[in-house]
Design an enzyme around this catalytic site. Structure first.
Site, mmCIF file in Angstrom:
data_model
loop_
_atom_site.group_PDB
_atom_site.id
_atom_site.type_symbol
_atom_site.label_atom_id
_atom_site.label_comp_id
_atom_site.label_asym_id
_atom_site.label_seq_id
_atom_site.Cartn_x
_atom_site.Cartn_y
_atom_site.Cartn_z
ATOM 1 N N HIS A 1 38.239 -44.560 6.569
ATOM 2 C CA HIS A 1 38.400 -45.414 5.397
ATOM 3 C C HIS A 1 38.109 -46.892 5.661
ATOM 4 O O HIS A 1 38.265 -47.720 4.767
ATOM 5 C CB HIS A 1 39.810 -45.242 4.828
ATOM 6 N N HIS B 1 33.495 -37.933 4.300
ATOM 7 C CA HIS B 1 34.388 -36.897 4.805
ATOM 8 C C HIS B 1 34.793 -35.965 3.668
ATOM 9 O O HIS B 1 34.666 -36.298 2.496
ATOM 10 C CB HIS B 1 35.620 -37.505 5.494
ATOM 11 N N CYS C 1 45.994 -35.240 -4.130
ATOM 12 C CA CYS C 1 44.689 -35.269 -3.457
ATOM 13 C C CYS C 1 44.916 -35.544 -1.974
ATOM 14 O O CYS C 1 45.909 -36.133 -1.585
ATOM 15 C CB CYS C 1 43.757 -36.307 -4.065
ATOM 16 N N HIS D 1 42.974 -34.399 2.211
ATOM 17 C CA HIS D 1 41.856 -33.972 3.046
ATOM 18 C C HIS D 1 42.266 -32.748 3.858
ATOM 19 O O HIS D 1 43.381 -32.718 4.380
ATOM 20 C CB HIS D 1 41.485 -35.066 4.041
ATOM 21 N N GLU E 1 53.586 -32.952 -1.180
ATOM 22 C CA GLU E 1 53.707 -34.025 -2.174
ATOM 23 C C GLU E 1 54.584 -33.662 -3.359
ATOM 24 O O GLU E 1 55.331 -34.496 -3.860
ATOM 25 C CB GLU E 1 52.321 -34.424 -2.712
ATOM 26 N N TYR F 1 31.302 -39.466 -3.773
ATOM 27 C CA TYR F 1 31.444 -40.824 -4.292
ATOM 28 C C TYR F 1 31.811 -41.774 -3.166
ATOM 29 O O TYR F 1 32.299 -41.367 -2.112
ATOM 30 C CB TYR F 1 32.491 -40.881 -5.406
ATOM 31 N N GLU G 1 36.993 -45.535 -0.021
ATOM 32 C CA GLU G 1 36.891 -44.082 0.017
ATOM 33 C C GLU G 1 35.412 -43.737 0.025
ATOM 34 O O GLU G 1 34.605 -44.389 -0.635
ATOM 35 C CB GLU G 1 37.540 -43.442 -1.218
ATOM 36 N N GLU H 1 33.881 -39.943 -0.039
ATOM 37 C CA GLU H 1 34.294 -38.549 0.060
ATOM 38 C C GLU H 1 33.321 -37.596 -0.617
ATOM 39 O O GLU H 1 32.674 -37.940 -1.602
ATOM 40 C CB GLU H 1 35.672 -38.358 -0.587
ATOM 41 N N TRP I 1 38.406 -42.179 -8.161
ATOM 42 C CA TRP I 1 38.046 -40.765 -8.115
ATOM 43 C C TRP I 1 38.609 -40.015 -9.309
ATOM 44 O O TRP I 1 37.954 -39.110 -9.825
ATOM 45 C CB TRP I 1 38.469 -40.111 -6.793
#
Length: 188
Positions: free
Chosen positions: A34, A41, A76, A78, A96, A111, A121, A123, A169
């Site tokens: 980042h 990624h 969201c 990874h 979460e 994006y 970002e 991603e 995003w």
């Protein structure tokens, strides 16, 4: 960055670096992925609806490095090195929101969004939708606030305030969902 740099940077939470075709090309720490303009990624974005067809949106915790206090999709994150997308999505739903639910893949998009001069970002993000009637157990380290909102009401918010306090995003993926997958969402 060479292979030695990538290997030296590998940790338990290393992110999966990918090319535009979503092929693994290496691993790098979340922090390094980042930095600056970011390094491409793999990521995922989850939109969870309740039985009334309302979408769970969250306000990101103030401790978040990128887009703190912005409103975003339900969850969201990874996938980690060696972790399947299915395992990663279920892990983050539990971490979460304290829930688990079946998910339906909608699409992938790439994006890059610059937060400030030092971080962004970048991603290749897989977007999933799901429904859940379980009670939420919100992780306050991740989420400051949350609410359920109907799809039409959310679209009205985006139309009225296109530069509102939403993560980039979420704005991009919701525009595509509303344009290309509205029937699937309204059927939930």
């Amino acid at each position: 960055m060479n292979a030695r740099d990538i290997a030296a940077d590998l940790d338990l939470d290393a992110l999966i670096l990918v090319d535009a075709a979503d092929q693994d090309v290496g691993y790098l720490s979340k922090a390094r992925c980042h930095e600056g303009q970011g390094i491409l990624h793999r990521a995922f974005s989850l939109l969870i609806f309740n039985g009334a067809g309302e979408l769970l949106i969250q306000q990101r915790a103030p401790s978040k490095r990128l887009w703190p206090l912005y409103w975003s999709n339900s969850c969201c994150s990874h996938p980690r090195s060696g972790e399947s997308m299915e395992a990663a999505t279920q892990r983050r739903l539990h971490e979460e929101l304290g829930i688990g639910c079946p998910l339906q893949f909608l699409f992938k998009f790439q994006y890059q969004a610059q937060f400030d001069a030092t971080a962004s970002e970048h991603e290749l993000c897989s977007v999933f939708i799901g429904t859940c009637s379980e009670p939420l157990e919100i992780n306050r380290d991740e989420i400051l606030s949350w609410r359920w909102v109907g799809p039409d009401a959310l679209q009205a918010q985006f139309d009225a305030h296109p530069r509102g306090k939403f993560t980039p995003w979420f704005v991009m993926e919701w525009a595509r969902i509303w344009r290309d997958h509205r029937e699937a969402v309204l059927a939930l």
